[in-house]
Write an enzyme that holds these catalytic residues in place. Sequence first.
Site, short mmCIF file in Angstrom:
data_model
loop_
_atom_site.label_atom_id
_atom_site.label_comp_id
_atom_site.label_asym_id
_atom_site.label_seq_id
_atom_site.Cartn_x
_atom_site.Cartn_y
_atom_site.Cartn_z
N HIS A 104 10.75 5.65 -6.17
CA HIS A 104 10.23 4.31 -6.46
C HIS A 104 9.59 4.24 -7.83
CE1 HIS A 104 7.33 0.91 -6.06
NE2 HIS A 104 8.28 0.37 -5.31
N ASP B 70 1.87 4.73 -8.87
CA ASP B 70 3.05 4.68 -8.00
C ASP B 70 3.27 6.05 -7.35
OD1 ASP B 70 5.88 3.95 -7.13
OD2 ASP B 70 5.34 2.19 -8.31
N SER C 215 8.49 -5.03 -6.33
CA SER C 215 8.21 -3.81 -7.09
C SER C 215 9.03 -3.74 -8.36
CB SER C 215 8.50 -2.57 -6.25
OG SER C 215 7.43 -2.23 -5.42
#
Length: 513
Positions: free
Chosen positions: A200, A165, A389
């Site tokens: 994220h 990620d 996600s």
Amino acid sequence: MKKFLTAVLIFTLTIFNSSSLFAEQINNNFISGDVLIVLKPDTANVKISAADFNMGSEAFRVASVAVNHGAWVKETYPELSEAGNETFALLHSDTLTTEELIQELSARPDVLAVSPNYEARIAATTNDPITPSDDSELWGLNYINVQDAWDITTGSDKIYIAVIDTGIDYTNPDLTANVDVSLAKNVLTTNSNALDDNGHGTHVAGIIGAEGNNNLGIVGVNWNVTMIPVKVFDATGKGSVSNIILGLNYLAELLNNNPNMKMAAINMSLEIYDSTAPTYSNTVRNTLWRAMKVIDLMNRPVIVVAAGNSNITVGQPSSDGYVYPASFPGLNNMISVGAIDSNGNKASFSNSGATISAPGVDILSTWLQSYTSYHTDDGVSVKKEKGTSMAAPFVSGAAGLLLAYDNTRTAYQLKTAILDGGNTSSVNTASASVLNINTAFTYQINNPNSRSKAATTEYDTIFENNSNPDYDNSNIKSSSGSGGCNSGFSVLCFIIFASLLFSARLVKNKLSC
């Protein structure tokens, strides 16, 4: 466990800025001039070694192939190459287009796979300012019945989960204890500092394993776990397939060097759109698929991928193309995850046709600690996000809990328990079932001797035989040849190799001016 936010800022996650690892312009969703290739072994019954890429036979061979096609070697992937016994490399040409280079390389009998270096991006969506209520903060954990599973186990720091990620902000107090900084990898730089600069990856990590029972912030699916941050995306949430393959290369090395490491899952909350259909012939030529297949054949971690956020169907064409890696067939231990809302309905943005679904709307999790306006009253930075996600790490976390309870489970057994233990009575339409960790435990406990690996398919056979449907399966050397270098890197090979590298660099430097 549940805290109120003291303040909320409007923050929009930008994921479409034009930035990449090599700071090059991305055209048509791939980096112009880049080509990812996989070469079959040069000699039958000779095992490729990672050391062969350190001024050795494979380094010479890849350089030879590149020079013969007016290109130079941008990157090699030694650990994936050793694990899969196939040579993975990234080439770049300053004179040929990506399409021209692919056309030339596809004609070579030693090329197993050749693909553009596609743009990749994180699979989150932006959302409006949120002030979460105490009753609904962690609805996702309640929906998947994790509290019942916690009566069996709350996780273990002996279980590892890799997060490919934007990195993880391990300075967040709710994550510090559950992140192994010593194992972190940042493929964007030469160091191992995988500190998140986007948010994220930190959000994904909190869903998997925000520390429990510590009187801070929130709690993840696992109270205790060891997460490995693998940073492949920049601060804007963008990267490339070559970044992802570098991350997989690192994890292949980690698993090869640590045969007793208990890695439950590799979480890939990302999406790539490609117009190429996921047919058998196209799939076995795809470089990312072959890199993922190396991990898949290890049968150790489950590969958990986001289904994507374009409201299309996984494996079906759309105006954006097909969504990958969710559309890849032939990966026995991969799970694609769609998103549902708190009513069990498919989230409006979520792709359909996923392997399973999990909560993905208004999910509260950890965030960058530097964003002080997102701090709870005990100083932990948290934020609500939505996207597939956010759904994927619920499944990765479930794999972690299952392996913590019984660390003899293979990836296929973990996947089977998660899928066969899913709740099929939901009104959700993103997939056939919804994650239910409690029933997954019931399945695993009631089936201690379940089949340890999937039945062999044509995808496994073609990979193991280093062959492609349109290529001769016999042992064919590369057209450039490598002479006697496979039996040992001689002085002559060194001179030839150095000359090739020197000439390739001259071409590159001249054309770059």
